[in-house]
Each structure stands twice: as structure tokens, then as C-alpha cells.
Design an enzyme around this catalytic site. Structure first.
Site, PDB file in Angstrom:
ATOM      1  N   GLU A 195       0.798  -1.140  -0.071  1.00 13.78           N
ATOM      2  CA  GLU A 195       0.079   0.042   0.024  1.00 13.78           C
ATOM      3  C   GLU A 195       0.848   1.130   0.206  1.00 13.78           C
ATOM      4  OE1 GLU A 195      -3.063  -0.609   2.656  1.00 13.78           O
ATOM      5  OE2 GLU A 195      -3.373  -2.770   2.356  1.00 13.78           O
ATOM      6  N   HIS A 401     -14.092 -11.021   7.665  1.00  6.29           N
ATOM      7  CA  HIS A 401     -13.144 -11.519   8.601  1.00  6.29           C
ATOM      8  C   HIS A 401     -11.858 -10.580   8.778  1.00  6.29           C
ATOM      9  CE1 HIS A 401     -14.717 -15.588   7.890  1.00  6.29           C
ATOM     10  NE2 HIS A 401     -15.653 -15.246   8.614  1.00  6.29           N
ATOM     11  N   GLU A 505      -9.406   3.983   0.558  1.00  7.54           N
ATOM     12  CA  GLU A 505      -9.718   4.298   1.960  1.00  7.54           C
ATOM     13  C   GLU A 505      -8.394   5.340   2.346  1.00  7.54           C
ATOM     14  OE1 GLU A 505      -9.030   0.284   3.104  1.00  7.54           O
ATOM     15  OE2 GLU A 505      -6.846   0.529   3.233  1.00  7.54           O
TER      16      GLU A 505
HETATM   17  C1  NOJ Z   1      -8.477  -2.308   5.900  1.00 12.68           C
HETATM   18  C2  NOJ Z   1      -9.108  -2.830   4.678  1.00 12.68           C
HETATM   19  O1  NOJ Z   1      -8.356  -2.393   3.687  1.00 12.68           O
HETATM   20  C3  NOJ Z   1     -10.233  -2.115   4.798  1.00 12.68           C
HETATM   21  O2  NOJ Z   1     -11.313  -2.091   3.616  1.00 12.68           O
HETATM   22  C4  NOJ Z   1     -11.011  -2.390   6.075  1.00 12.68           C
HETATM   23  O3  NOJ Z   1     -12.154  -1.724   6.380  1.00 12.68           O
HETATM   24  C5  NOJ Z   1     -10.208  -2.278   7.420  1.00 12.68           C
HETATM   25  N1  NOJ Z   1      -8.767  -2.994   7.060  1.00 12.68           N
HETATM   26  C6  NOJ Z   1     -10.646  -3.090   8.610  1.00 12.68           C
HETATM   27  O4  NOJ Z   1     -11.034  -4.430   8.429  1.00 12.68           O
HETATM   28 CA    CA Z   2      -5.797  -1.949   3.569  1.00  7.48          CA
END
Ligand code: NOJ
Ligand code: CA
Length: 703
Positions: A195, A401, A505
Site C-alpha cells: 500500500e 473476517h 480508503e
Molecule cells: C483495511 C481494509 O483495507 C479496509 O477495507 C477495512 O475496512 C479495514 N482494514 C478493517 O478491516
Molecule cells: Ca488496506
């Protein structure tokens, strides 16, 4: 002018004719072949083969006992002579004192069908050479290097016979890149897994990178190459280290004890792959080489998985209006989930992802993965009532999960976790492995807690175990914080999507957010490996307010384009329902766009600048285009020669408004409709940080 990909398209009518030809060309003791070839010196023996079109030539040989390979195209070096070899704890290394003693050449031309994918039919057309290297001493050391040469690149792997349990400590495969070139990369062996924002530098300036690693060579005709791997099974993920200038070497992600790979007997390495293309778009069109280098489906019927679109109780947690953990802002409540399910049903979405539904999120979940309970919902999440409701209105719950990379805790609960979801009718689960890259928690053979790398052998083995067990329960997997894709979805068709990219995100909380050029880089790099759950479709581009650095650095039209440029068979509409309800006109494109394709063609592009991607809906005559640009506005003339000849299409065009600009005015989208045919050219004006999305509906004419 028609782009070169037309010559590689398989006409739909021909698709049913599955051609298979596997011809043995030669099986000759090497001494004879070597004698016939002008070897460079007395200690060198070599064999060569070419791609079916004759442009790419692969040379395999041994020089002074050191096995090597080299790749040229049109007579010019692409990968100069590069070492091959494997080293083991306690010796019997496979890198020196080895001669090329035998080679066999075969060829194949076969077309196979994908259960779902970016295209239905994949042509596997290559020549294969199997070269055996044998020790010059009496140690018995030997292996076969199996190489396949396609028109789109070369793959090779080591096939090592059984010598009992062994520990691999180093793979010394080199990639000697000549001349230098501009390259796009993310760092490997760093804490944040895959990332990262992409760097753009000459090859000579990299240190350690992830694959796919994309390079535009410094040559007049600038071929593009990408180095990656296929079929990563029971081995360690490969990083590329620059040793001497221009010479990259395979570096394997370590196991918890620092060794690289433990083998029990005979083993094959993953395929080391060098894609080669005339154009940047050609890399995308040639990326099915990774699928071709994987084994056919070994799970059998995976029709429980249907590609589709989903929404989620998700973005709210990233912008802090909801929480994963329990409390007044808990997102995963029965009531909230039913509300999302209603919205999904009204708008044709197949599923609703719900995160934060199970015990374990309260407190520091990042560091306390052992607290997660995968079969115990929070009291305010009535999973039975929710899934019963979903069944009534035709919407599935998509499971989640999060493991915080504690695979020991997850594996201990795997059967119960999948059983619950199976009982509730859940068909797909998003997994998550949030933790620093070196902090994958495992238990060793003595049950002691150890820390392994997120892309080392222990994780590779874990991922396949999860896929196999999930299949038993009829569940598909979308992994976040995954290992990079290596085409395993061919063998395990329930490996449907994954993250492994700096996704949406980061625009909520990352510093900095994804840069403007990001979506014009990843199709040529990360996406070569396979689908990504990037989670497009954010309509409120400044969810933290206009003054916050964390915002989405695109126009709204570009968000629509991502549904076509970034392939995923599980495609998310990531924003809050209310932001879609407030923008019904552009939202119509997300409602219409499919997630499963008959065919895909990258039409034009340059890495880091722009891309125009066309895809045909599976089982339909309709096509879609996504176009994205970087920080430069540009107007693209797109020939529509990919459409069916003789058919008139209604083109529904969603493009940047005339004064749109990602920074100052990102929202205006102009929506217009035109009649077009394959003879036409579509002019797409893209704003700074902008994009366009087009749906072509076949209206009349031949089919
Ligand atoms: C990182 C993931 O990329 C994201 O999509 C998720 O909401 C969080 N972890 C929590 O699991
Ligand atoms: Ca992630």
C-alpha cells in the site's frame, strides 16, 4: 487506424472451437544441438527458442557451470544474460557446476474459458522448452528449467526433483535489464505491504521493489516490460533487489526464522515472468500470460460465486461517522444493515458488506488479533434476521473476517467461521490482515507464537488453505492486505478479488491521499496481476471538509470511469447511500455497469498519464469505456472499431463538465447520448484529474 490488439482478438464465433495442439518438436541430447550452434566458448552450451510470432527469442545455457538465460526481441536484448540458481541450507546448491545436458521443445495453442473474468476466452499460445541442468560432479544435483515463450512474454520456473526435506535460503534468479528505462514501482520489504504511492524513476535508481514491476526501456521503439510471477504456491513471494547497476535479483520474503522456503520433496518454483509489449496498453492486453501459467481449475464447481456489485457499512468507519467497535456509533447494527439492504435492492446491487459485526473490534484491534471471534456477532447484529431479510429482497450479506494478521487465531476458528456464514447463506467473504508486514502471527510446530512476513511461505500456504476450506462451504474470498495476485484465480476460482494496492480508503485518512496520477499508474502495474477491490465510486469527494488534506483527488466523472478501468468481479459502490441518492444522474452509470466481462481491450494509454479501457459485458453486445487522465487535462479521440460492425449503438456518455477540475471544481458531469457505430471516433475531453465513462447499448443491426 486499428490498434494492434485487433490481430489478437478471438472472434466470438470461433470461440466455441477450442483448438488444442501440443507438438513435440525435438528431444535431442544437448551435445548434438550444442555442436550445431555456434557456442561462444568451449564451456558454453545453449539452446534457443522463439515466441510463436518469432519476435521474442529465449536463450538458455550454462557458461563455465553457471546456468543462465537471456531474452531478446527483434534481435535486441531485453534481458541480457542473467544467472539462474537456487541455494539451500547445507549445500547441494543448484547454481554452479551444472551443465545443460538435455532439452525438449513443445508447442501449444489452446483456448480455454473462464467462469468469470475480464474476458471469457483466453488463448494460450506458446512454445515451451524444458532444459535439464546436471551436476558436473557426482553429487547428483539436477533440475529442469521449464520455459514458455508467448508473443507477449516469457515465463520460466525451476522444477527440482525429490531430495528429501530441504531449506531454501536464496533464489539467485537475475533480471539484467538493458538498457536502462523509466520504471513505476512500490518498495518491497517495507511495513505497509503493497500500500504505497507509486514512484517513477529509472531502473538504476531502485533498491528493492514489488512486482509487477513495469519498465519502459530506453530504446527508440520503447518496448514496455513488466516483471512478475505466476502461480505462487507453497513458496515465498518474490521481491526484486537491484545488485549491480541494472541487474535485479529475486529476493524471497522470509519465513519467521529467516529461512526462505521449506520443501518436503520434489518442488516447482512459481513462474518468473517477463511481459514484453510494444505499447503500455499492450502490457494490459498481454497480462493473461499469468493466467496461462497457472494450472486449470482444481476446485470444480464454483458457481456459488456470481460476479456483482456491492455496497457496504464501510466508508462510514473510514470517515469516522461510524465505528467498527460497539457503542453509539456502531455501524454494524441490524437496523442499519437492513437500511443498506433496502438501498441495495432498490438499485440493483447484489450484496451488502458489513464490517465490525463480530466480537473483537473493541479496543486496539490492530494489535489484538487474538481477540477476534468469527462466529460471535455483537448483540446488536442479528445475523439471522438480517440474512433472512436479505433473502426476501434478493440481497446477500457479504461476510467480513478481519484477522489483524493473526492467522493462528483465524485458522483455529476457520471451520466455525465458514459454517456460520454457510448457514446464513453468505457466499462471499472479505478477509483482512491489517498489521505491519513483518508481523503476521503464526504458531510454529511447537505451538509457539512467531512473527512471519505477510508475503512469505507461511502466508502463501495459509491463503490457499483458506481458499480450499472456503470452497467446501461454498464461499468466495476477497482478501485485503493480501499477497499479490499471481493468477491463482484460474486454479482457485473462488479467489475472486483482493486489495494489495493503495485503495480508496487512503483518501479518507492517508497522508497524503492517493495522488492525481495514481489511477493512471495502477492499471499498468498492480492491475496486471489481476482484479483489485479498489472500492471506487466516492461521490462526496471531500468527506472531511474542503480544507482537509484528505480528499479524493479526482473529478466525479473519473470515479465513474474507475468501474471500467479497474477490474474487479466484486465491485463496490463505496460511498454512503445518501450521497448516491443526492446524485441520481451520475449514479445511473454505477447502476448500469456490470462486473463481469466477455472481452476487455486496453485501447490506448501511457503509464502515469492516461488510459482508455474498453470492455464488453458478458453475454451481451453492450460495451463500456472508462477513460482516466492524470493532473493534465487532455482530449482523446477514441476510435470505436471494437464495436460490432453494422450495429448502431446508443452511447451514454458521462464526461467531465466543461469547467471541471479535480482541485477547484470536481463535481460537474455532463451526460449526453449519441448514436454511434464502429466507424465513428468518440472525442472525450478529460479535465485535470478527470475521466469519462461511456455505456454503448446495441440498438439495431447485425449481431
Ligand atoms: C483495511 C481494509 O483495507 C479496509 O477495507 C477495512 O475496512 C479495514 N482494514 C478493517 O478491516
Ligand atoms: Ca488496506
Amino acid at each position: 487506424m486499428k490498434p494492434d490488439f485487433f490481430t489478437r482478438l478471438i472472434p466470438a464465433g470461433l470461440a466455441a472451437l477450442i483448438m488444442a495442439a501440443c507438438t513435440q518438436i525435438s528431444d535431442t541430447p544437448l551435445q548434438q544441438q550444442a555442436a550445431a550452434q555456434a557456442s561462444q566458448n568451449a564451456n558454453t552450451s545453449m539452446v534457443k527458442t522463439t515466441s510463436p510470432d518469432g519476435r521474442i527469442e529465449l536463450t538458455l545455457g550454462s557458461d563455465g557451470g553457471q546456468p543462465f538465460y537471456a531474452i531478446s526481441r527483434d534481435g535486441e536484448d531485453i534481458v541480457a544474460r542473467s544467472k539462474l540458481g537456487l541455494r539451500f541450507a547445507r549445500g547441494l546448491d543448484l547454481d554452479r557446476g551444472l551443465s545443460l545436458t538435455r532439452s525438449t521443445e513443445t508447442r501449444k495453442d489452446e483456448t480455454w474459458e473462464q467462469p468469470w473474468g475480464e474476458k471469457r476466452f483466453v488463448r494460450d499460445h506458446h512454445k515451451e522448452i524444458a532444459a535439464t541442468f546436471t551436476a558436473d560432479d557426482d553429487s547428483g544435483r539436477t533440475y529442469t528449467l521449464r520455459a514458455r515463450v508467448f508473443d507477449t512474454g516469457v515465463g520460466f520456473r525451476y522444477e527440482v526433483p525429490d531430495t528429501g526435506p530441504r531449506i531454501l535460503i536464496d533464489e539467485i534468479t537475475e533480471f539484467s535489464i538493458t538498457p536502462d528505462g523509466m520504471s513505476w514501482w512500490t518498495p518491497a520489504g517495507e511495513f505497509n505491504r503493497y500500500e504505497y504511492i507509486y514512484e517513477t524513476t529509472p531502473v538504476r535508481d531502485i533498491y528493492r521493489v514489488h512486482t509487477p514491476y513495469t519498465v519502459k526501456l530506453d530504446k527508440a521503439d520503447g518496448p514496455y516490460i513488466a516483471i512478475h510471477e505466476a502461480a505462487l504456491v507453497n513458496y515465498a513471494g518474490m521481491w526484486l533487489d537491484q545488485r549491480r547497476a541494472g541487474v535485479l535479483e529475486a529476493e524471497l520474503a522470509p519465513r519467521h526464522d529467516g529461512s526462505k522456503v521449506h520443501v518436503e520433496g520434489a518442488f516447482n518454483t512459481p513462474w518468473r515472468v517477463i511481459q514484453i509489449a510494444d505499447t503500455a496498453a499492450g502490457l494490459i492486453n498481454g497480462s493473461d500470460i499469468y493466467l496461462n501459467l497457472n494450472e486449470p481449475n482444481k476446485l470444480g464447481d464454483t458457481s456459488y460465486f456470481k460476479p456483482g456489485k456491492y455496497i457496504g457499512i464501510w466508508w462510514g468507519m473510514h470517515i469516522n461517522t461510524m465505528t467498527w467497535g460497539s457503542g453509539p456509533k456502531h455501524g454494524a447494527t441490524t437496523e442499519n444493515t437492513k437500511r443498506y439492504m433496502d438501498f441495495a435492492a432498490e438499485n440493483g446491487f447484489d450484496g451488502v458488506l458489513v464490517e465490525g459485526w463480530n466480537i473483537g473490534w473493541d479496543g486496539d484491534w490492530f494489535n489484538n488479533g487474538e481477540l477476534f471471534r468469527f462466529a460471535e456477532p455483537y448483540p446488536d447484529f442479528d445475523i439471522k434476521a438480517i440474512t433472512d431479510y436479505g433473502r426476501e429482497i434478493g440481497v446477500q450479506l457479504i461476510g467480513h473476517h478481519e484477522t489483524s494478521a493473526n492467522i493462528a487465531n483465524y485458522e483455529a476458528q476457520l471451520e466455525d467461521a465458514f459454517q456460520l456464514y454457510k448457514d446464513m447463506g453468505v457466499k462471499a467473504v472479505k478477509t483482512g490482515y491489517v498489521a505491519d508486514a513483518s508481523d503476521l502471527v503464526i504458531h510454529d510446530a511447537d505451538g509457539i507464537r512467531r512473527y512471519a512476513w505477510h508475503d512469505g511461505q507461511e502466508r502463501v500456504v495459509h491463503d490457499i488453505k483458506v481458499l480450499e476450506r472456503a470452497h467446501v462451504y461454498g464461499i468466495a474470498v476477497n482478501a485485503h492486505e493480501p499477497i499479490k495476485d499471481t493468477g491463482l484465480r484460474r486454479t482457485y476460482p473462488n479467489a475472486v478479488s483482493r486489495e494489495g494496492v493503495r485503495g480508496m480508503e487512503f483518501n479518507a485518512w492517508g497522508s497524503p491521499p492517493n495522488p492525481v496520477e495514481h489511477q493512471a499508474i495502477i492499471p499498468f502495474t498492480r492491475m496486471l496481476s489481476g482484479p483489485a477491490d479498489y472500492t471506487p465510486g466516492i461521490f462526496n469527494l471531500m468527506p472531511n471538509g474542503p480544507d482537509n488534506e484528505n480528499r479524493v483527488q479526482t473529478t466525479l466523472a473519473k470515479q465513474l470511469a474507475l468501474y471500467v478501468t479497474l477490474y474487479s468481479p466484486l465491485q463496490m459502490a463505496a460511498d454512503l447511500p445518501e450521497n448516491y441518492e443526492a446524485n441520481p444522474e451520475p449514479f445511473q452509470f454505477i447502476r448500469d455497469v456490470p462486473a463481469d466481462w466477455e472481452n476487455s481491450i486496453a485501447l490506448m494509454g501511457e503509464v502515469g498519464d492516461y488510459l482508455v479501457q474498453a470492455r464488453q459485458e458478458r453475454g451481451s453486445r453492450d460495451w463500456y469505456i472508462g477513460a482516466v487522465t492524470d493532473e493534465d487535462a487532455r482530449t482523446l479521440a477514441v476510435p470505436l472499431g471494437f464495436l460490432d460492425a453494422g450495429t448502431t449503438y446508443r452511447a451514454e456518455i458521462y464526461r467531465d463538465g466543461d469547467d471541471a477540475d479535480w482541485e477547484t471544481n470536481p463535481y460537474p458531469v455532463t451526460i449526453e447520448t449519441r448514436a454511434v457505430t464502429a466507424e465513428d471516433e468518440l472525442i472525450l475531453p478529460l479535465a485535470r484529474g478527470g475521466g469519462a465513462a461511456v455505456r454503448f447499448v446495441a440498438e439495431s443491426g447485425s449481431n
